[in-house]
Each structure stands twice: as structure tokens, then as C-alpha cells.
Design a protein around this motif. Structure first.
Motif, PDB file in Angstrom:
ATOM      1  N   GLU A  67       0.823  -1.210   0.000  1.00  0.00           N
ATOM      2  CA  GLU A  67       0.000   0.000   0.000  1.00  0.00           C
ATOM      3  C   GLU A  67       0.857   1.260   0.000  1.00  0.00           C
ATOM      4  O   GLU A  67       0.559   2.227  -0.717  1.00  0.00           O
ATOM      5  CB  GLU A  67      -0.914   0.013   1.235  1.00  0.00           C
ATOM      6  CG  GLU A  67      -2.148  -0.840   1.136  1.00  0.00           C
ATOM      7  CD  GLU A  67      -3.108  -0.568   2.279  1.00  0.00           C
ATOM      8  OE1 GLU A  67      -4.324  -0.574   2.039  1.00  0.00           O
ATOM      9  OE2 GLU A  67      -2.638  -0.340   3.428  1.00  0.00           O
ATOM     10  N   GLU A  68       1.929   1.263   0.809  1.00  0.00           N
ATOM     11  CA  GLU A  68       2.792   2.441   0.887  1.00  0.00           C
ATOM     12  C   GLU A  68       3.532   2.671  -0.431  1.00  0.00           C
ATOM     13  O   GLU A  68       3.665   3.818  -0.879  1.00  0.00           O
ATOM     14  CB  GLU A  68       3.787   2.285   2.045  1.00  0.00           C
ATOM     15  CG  GLU A  68       4.769   3.427   2.191  1.00  0.00           C
ATOM     16  CD  GLU A  68       4.121   4.777   2.412  1.00  0.00           C
ATOM     17  OE1 GLU A  68       4.749   5.793   2.051  1.00  0.00           O
ATOM     18  OE2 GLU A  68       2.987   4.838   2.946  1.00  0.00           O
ATOM     19  N   LEU A  69       4.010   1.614  -1.052  1.00  0.00           N
ATOM     20  CA  LEU A  69       4.660   1.766  -2.356  1.00  0.00           C
ATOM     21  C   LEU A  69       3.704   2.358  -3.384  1.00  0.00           C
ATOM     22  O   LEU A  69       4.076   3.266  -4.145  1.00  0.00           O
ATOM     23  CB  LEU A  69       5.180   0.410  -2.849  1.00  0.00           C
ATOM     24  CG  LEU A  69       6.407  -0.161  -2.136  1.00  0.00           C
ATOM     25  CD1 LEU A  69       6.663  -1.590  -2.616  1.00  0.00           C
ATOM     26  CD2 LEU A  69       7.635   0.711  -2.374  1.00  0.00           C
ATOM     27  N   LEU A  70       2.481   1.859  -3.399  1.00  0.00           N
ATOM     28  CA  LEU A  70       1.493   2.383  -4.345  1.00  0.00           C
ATOM     29  C   LEU A  70       1.172   3.838  -4.045  1.00  0.00           C
ATOM     30  O   LEU A  70       0.991   4.653  -4.960  1.00  0.00           O
ATOM     31  CB  LEU A  70       0.222   1.526  -4.308  1.00  0.00           C
ATOM     32  CG  LEU A  70       0.393   0.071  -4.774  1.00  0.00           C
ATOM     33  CD1 LEU A  70      -0.907  -0.691  -4.576  1.00  0.00           C
ATOM     34  CD2 LEU A  70       0.840   0.010  -6.230  1.00  0.00           C
ATOM     35  N   ARG A  71       1.110   4.178  -2.766  1.00  0.00           N
ATOM     36  CA  ARG A  71       0.840   5.578  -2.389  1.00  0.00           C
ATOM     37  C   ARG A  71       1.927   6.500  -2.913  1.00  0.00           C
ATOM     38  O   ARG A  71       1.653   7.642  -3.299  1.00  0.00           O
ATOM     39  CB  ARG A  71       0.749   5.682  -0.861  1.00  0.00           C
ATOM     40  CG  ARG A  71       0.278   7.039  -0.357  1.00  0.00           C
ATOM     41  CD  ARG A  71       0.446   7.171   1.142  1.00  0.00           C
ATOM     42  NE  ARG A  71       1.853   7.253   1.522  1.00  0.00           N
ATOM     43  CZ  ARG A  71       2.574   8.375   1.443  1.00  0.00           C
ATOM     44  NH1 ARG A  71       2.048   9.496   0.978  1.00  0.00           N
ATOM     45  NH2 ARG A  71       3.844   8.372   1.818  1.00  0.00           N
ATOM     46  N   GLN A  72       3.153   5.989  -2.944  1.00  0.00           N
ATOM     47  CA  GLN A  72       4.266   6.786  -3.431  1.00  0.00           C
ATOM     48  C   GLN A  72       4.444   6.697  -4.952  1.00  0.00           C
ATOM     49  O   GLN A  72       5.405   7.231  -5.508  1.00  0.00           O
ATOM     50  CB  GLN A  72       5.567   6.370  -2.733  1.00  0.00           C
ATOM     51  CG  GLN A  72       5.576   6.679  -1.238  1.00  0.00           C
ATOM     52  CD  GLN A  72       6.976   6.726  -0.656  1.00  0.00           C
ATOM     53  OE1 GLN A  72       7.905   7.193  -1.291  1.00  0.00           O
ATOM     54  NE2 GLN A  72       7.112   6.261   0.578  1.00  0.00           N
ATOM     55  N   GLY A  73       3.521   6.014  -5.617  1.00  0.00           N
ATOM     56  CA  GLY A  73       3.549   5.986  -7.077  1.00  0.00           C
ATOM     57  C   GLY A  73       4.450   4.942  -7.687  1.00  0.00           C
ATOM     58  O   GLY A  73       4.778   5.011  -8.880  1.00  0.00           O
ATOM     59  N   ALA A  74       4.871   3.954  -6.905  1.00  0.00           N
ATOM     60  CA  ALA A  74       5.754   2.912  -7.440  1.00  0.00           C
ATOM     61  C   ALA A  74       4.997   2.019  -8.426  1.00  0.00           C
ATOM     62  O   ALA A  74       3.802   1.763  -8.278  1.00  0.00           O
ATOM     63  CB  ALA A  74       6.311   2.074  -6.295  1.00  0.00           C
ATOM     64  N   GLU A  75       5.705   1.533  -9.432  1.00  0.00           N
ATOM     65  CA  GLU A  75       5.146   0.622 -10.423  1.00  0.00           C
ATOM     66  C   GLU A  75       5.577  -0.803 -10.090  1.00  0.00           C
ATOM     67  O   GLU A  75       6.762  -1.120 -10.166  1.00  0.00           O
ATOM     68  CB  GLU A  75       5.627   0.994 -11.830  1.00  0.00           C
ATOM     69  CG  GLU A  75       5.138   0.024 -12.901  1.00  0.00           C
ATOM     70  CD  GLU A  75       5.793   0.270 -14.254  1.00  0.00           C
ATOM     71  OE1 GLU A  75       5.794  -0.669 -15.075  1.00  0.00           O
ATOM     72  OE2 GLU A  75       6.309   1.378 -14.476  1.00  0.00           O
ATOM     73  N   ILE A  76       4.626  -1.629  -9.691  1.00  0.00           N
ATOM     74  CA  ILE A  76       4.917  -3.019  -9.332  1.00  0.00           C
ATOM     75  C   ILE A  76       4.562  -3.900 -10.511  1.00  0.00           C
ATOM     76  O   ILE A  76       3.410  -3.980 -10.931  1.00  0.00           O
ATOM     77  CB  ILE A  76       4.137  -3.437  -8.074  1.00  0.00           C
ATOM     78  CG1 ILE A  76       4.487  -2.522  -6.893  1.00  0.00           C
ATOM     79  CG2 ILE A  76       4.441  -4.895  -7.729  1.00  0.00           C
ATOM     80  CD1 ILE A  76       3.691  -2.797  -5.634  1.00  0.00           C
TER      81      ILE A  76
END
Length: 298
Positions: free
Chosen positions: A17-26
Motif C-alpha cells: 500500500e505504501e509503495l502504491l501511495r508513493q507511485g511505485a510501479e509493481i
């Protein structure tokens, strides 16, 4: 910036969730199928991946076909958040900018399995969350960032896990921008200053009444709900002890010293039993058990 993430449990869920909040592309998530023999009290990484339309697999990242998938993605980072499989060294070499793991302790202390439970069982007053680079040796690579949490004497392992979960998100929130821009720290880990612990099995919850009341109390709170629980035997019947409290006094180890409250002798002090459950029965208040002061726990 392409990421491959291995994740499970609440730490995995919250860190994604935190990675997505920061705009990371998984690009791909590896997670686990829930075990039918395990009490599932935590959030589902699989459901989070589905909700965000991120491809995921529940087969091991170490399978040859999955190693090739990661190779084709050519990720910048490989991240592991409470993933339960050791990741093969050849996978650690694939990400261009490194492979990192989020571990639930203040490394180098409590390297290895179930670090939160071990910290509570051993009566620690603090632990933490640590983001570190992965190397072939488990929990041994350079540290990027850490956050400490306090362990209160009344905390169960579940309570502490909640604190570690928040600490993990705090660490990732701070560290991810620095990893992206290349300014993150790399602090060598001093393994000589730490400790390593293995996994635990339900049988490891057996109580040794020759230990002190505080040591037994720490075991009970370290493996109580949602974990399998600490146990003893009475007249060849297994008795789970879900809640207890150490008190002053003396008695022979395992001997019932009083009934209301229900206090048992230990190697040092008494243990007041509060919530118990005979195997196959219902959990109940300990004072509701039909016992006498002639009873002895084994």
C-alpha cells in the motif's frame, strides 16, 4: 522504475500500500496460498493485488520458470516483505539496483524466523523493523533504515506485531524516496552483535514449570491468540493457557497452590492462570475449572 515484490501477511499488505501511495510501479507480486491449518487473522496480499490489477503468483519465486519471469522483467528492485521463502542468490543478482527485505526486528538482533514471538518470549522491552539488503546469508545484508518499538510487559506477540507493522511502514515511507534517488544509507551489519533464531512449532509451546513465573508468562503471551498457545498437561489431558499473570509466592513447580485465584507453583514465584482451554473444549475463565489443590500440572 520496475519492481518485483514478494509479500505476505500484514507487513506485506501495508508495505505494498505504501509503495502504491508513493507511485511505485509493481510489475509482479509473489505471495502465498493461505494454509488451511493456520489461523488467518491478517490481510490478504492476493486480494490487494487483485484490487489494484497487479499480476501475482502464489507459486514460489524460486521455481525455474518464475526465475525466468523475473529475469525478463529486469526489475530495478526486488523487495521482500514477510515473504516466507528464502530467495535464491541468483534472484538477488537480477535487480539492477538491489534486493531488499523488511525484517521484523531491530537487526542484527533476532535474525531468522518469527522474530516478534521470540522477542516477547525472551522478555525483551523493545524490538523494531529493519529494511536491509538481501545477501545469501539470511538477514545479514547492509541496513538501509530502522525504527524501534517498545514492548510493554502486558503486550502479547499480536500486540507487538501491530507495532512492528506500523514501524515497517514508517521505515519504507522514509527509505523509498532515498532508494529511488540513490541517497539511501548502506550500514554494514555487525552479526557478532546480534542473534539468530529458528522457526517455532506448536510443540514448542509446552510449559516447563521449573522455569520462573515471569519466563512462563512471557511464553504464554508470546504464543497466545492468534498463535497456537502455550500448554501443559493435567491427568493426561492437554490444557492450553491463553492468559496468565506472574505473582509473588512459592510452591512446588506445577503444583496447584490456590483455586481462587488459580495459582500454580513455578521454579520462582507463582503463576495465576486466567484464561484456559482443555483440548477439545471451550476457552473459559481459569477459576471455573474443577480442580483441587492436590492437582499437579506436568
Amino acid at each position: 522504475m520496475k519492481l518485483v515484490v514478494c509479500a505476505y501477511h500484514n507487513v506485506g499488505y501495508r508495505c505494498i500500500e505504501e509503495l502504491l501511495r508513493q507511485g511505485a510501479e509493481i510489475s509482479l507480486i509473489f505471495t502465498h496460498e493461505d494454509s488451511p491449518t493456520e489461523q488467518i487473522w491478517f490481510s490478504s496480499v492476493r486480494e490487494l493485488a487483485e484490487a489494484n490489477r497487479i499480476p501475482y503468483l502464489t507459486s514460489s519465486i524460486n521455481e525455474p520458470e518464475n526465475i525466468e519471469k523475473v529475469r525478463k522483467i529486469a526489475p530495478d528492485f526486488l523487495l521482500s516483505f514477510y515473504y516466507r521463502n528464502m530467495i535464491k542468490p541468483e534472484l538477488l543478482e537480477l535487480p539492477a539496483r538491489g534486493a531488499l527485505n523488511l525484517h521484523g526486528s531491530w537487526l542484527p538482533k533476532y535474525r531468522g524466523r518469527v522474530p516478534v514471538n521470540w522477542a516477547v518470549i525472551n522478555g525483551e522491552t523493545e524490538t523494531g523493523a529493519t529494511l536491509h539488503y538481501m545477501v545469501a546469508k539470511p538477514d545479514a545484508g547492509d541496513i538501509v533504515d530502522q525504527e524501534k518499538v517498545a514492548i510493554a510487559f502486558t503486550d502479547t506477540a499480536h500486540d507487538v506485531f501491530g507495532k512492528v507493522n506500523e514501524a515497517a511502514v514508517t521505515v519504507l515511507r522514509r527509505a523509498w524516496p532515498r532508494l529511488v534517488d540513490g541517497s539511501a544509507d548502506r550500514i554494514p551489519m555487525d552479526l557478532a552483535a546480534g542473534s539468530y533464531f529458528g522457526g517455532r512449532k506448536p510443540e514448542d509451546g509446552r510449559i516447563d514449570w521449573t522455569k520462573s513465573s515471569v519466563q512462563i508468562y512471557n511464553l504464554i503471551r508470546g504464543v497466545t491468540h492468534p498463535y497456537p498457545g502455550a500448554f501443559t498437561e493435567l491427568n493426561s489431558m492437554k490444557l492450553l493457557i491463553w492468559s496468565a499473570w506472574p505473582v509473588a509466592g512459592s510452591g512446588q513447580p506445577g503444583q496447584v497452590v490456590s483455586l481462587k485465584p488459580l495459582c500454580i507453583g513455578t521454579g520462582d514465584g507463582l503463576l495465576e492462570l486466567r484464561r484456559v482451554q482443555f483440548e477439545g473444549g471451550q476457552e473459559q475463565e481459569a477459576t471455573g475449572c474443577s480442580l483441587s489443590e492436590s492437582n499437579r500440572f506436568a
